[in-house]
Design a protein around this motif. Structure first.
Motif, PDB file in Angstrom:
ATOM      1  N   ALA A   7      31.786  -4.962 -29.314  1.00  0.00           N
ATOM      2  CA  ALA A   7      31.519  -5.719 -28.090  1.00  0.00           C
ATOM      3  C   ALA A   7      32.579  -6.796 -27.897  1.00  0.00           C
ATOM      4  O   ALA A   7      33.049  -7.397 -28.858  1.00  0.00           O
ATOM      5  N   ILE A   9      32.772 -10.122 -25.300  1.00  0.00           N
ATOM      6  CA  ILE A   9      32.107 -10.909 -24.268  1.00  0.00           C
ATOM      7  C   ILE A   9      33.062 -11.081 -23.079  1.00  0.00           C
ATOM      8  O   ILE A   9      34.229 -11.404 -23.258  1.00  0.00           O
ATOM      9  N   ALA A  46      27.637 -13.458 -31.089  1.00  0.00           N
ATOM     10  CA  ALA A  46      27.012 -12.363 -30.345  1.00  0.00           C
ATOM     11  C   ALA A  46      27.776 -11.061 -30.540  1.00  0.00           C
ATOM     12  O   ALA A  46      27.180  -9.996 -30.738  1.00  0.00           O
ATOM     13  N   GLU A  47      29.093 -11.140 -30.489  1.00  0.00           N
ATOM     14  CA  GLU A  47      29.916  -9.945 -30.713  1.00  0.00           C
ATOM     15  C   GLU A  47      29.687  -9.376 -32.108  1.00  0.00           C
ATOM     16  O   GLU A  47      29.530  -8.163 -32.277  1.00  0.00           O
ATOM     17  N   PHE A  50      26.358  -7.535 -32.325  1.00  0.00           N
ATOM     18  CA  PHE A  50      26.450  -6.195 -31.742  1.00  0.00           C
ATOM     19  C   PHE A  50      27.223  -5.265 -32.658  1.00  0.00           C
ATOM     20  O   PHE A  50      26.802  -4.128 -32.901  1.00  0.00           O
ATOM     21  N   ASP A  51      28.354  -5.739 -33.165  1.00  0.00           N
ATOM     22  CA  ASP A  51      29.204  -4.910 -34.027  1.00  0.00           C
ATOM     23  C   ASP A  51      28.484  -4.487 -35.310  1.00  0.00           C
ATOM     24  O   ASP A  51      28.841  -3.488 -35.931  1.00  0.00           O
ATOM     25  N   CYS A  56      23.427  -7.670 -28.705  1.00  0.00           N
ATOM     26  CA  CYS A  56      24.520  -8.623 -28.495  1.00  0.00           C
ATOM     27  C   CYS A  56      23.836  -9.974 -28.284  1.00  0.00           C
ATOM     28  O   CYS A  56      23.456 -10.335 -27.162  1.00  0.00           O
ATOM     29  N   TYR A  80      29.070  -8.131 -21.471  1.00  0.00           N
ATOM     30  CA  TYR A  80      30.035  -7.727 -22.493  1.00  0.00           C
ATOM     31  C   TYR A  80      30.527  -6.317 -22.229  1.00  0.00           C
ATOM     32  O   TYR A  80      29.862  -5.522 -21.571  1.00  0.00           O
TER      33      TYR A  80
END
Length: 88
Positions: A7, A9, A46-47, A50-51, A56, A80
């Protein structure tokens, strides 16, 4: 070969983060010494979430919220971009 989703953003996501911090945080984003760096750090969280295979999302810690409780913020899909990376 394994494919991973990553991801990034985007501008909408940064606005979502800023809005969440302004709504739930003890300090408004404009009150931080380096507001862009603070927002970018939450975006990084947040990234990474998600990763790692989760939403996220990021958490505002209890000591930073108005209520004294943690607040989890989920970035909506329009906040994102997703890219796929191959592990070679």
């Amino acid at each position: 070969m394994t494919t991973f989703k990553k991801a990034t953003i985007n501008e909408n996501g940064y606005k979502q983060i800023e809005a969440a911090l302004n709504e739930h945080g003890k300090l408004k984003v404009s009150e931080f010494h380096r507001p862009a760096e603070v927002v970018r750090q939450y975006a990084w969280d947040a990234e990474n979430s998600f990763d790692s295979g989760n939403d996220c999302s990021f958490e505002i810690s209890p000591m930073d919220t108005l209520t004294g409780r943690p607040v989890t913020v989920v970035i909506t899909a329009d906040g994102y971009e997703v890219s796929e990376l191959d592990d070679e």
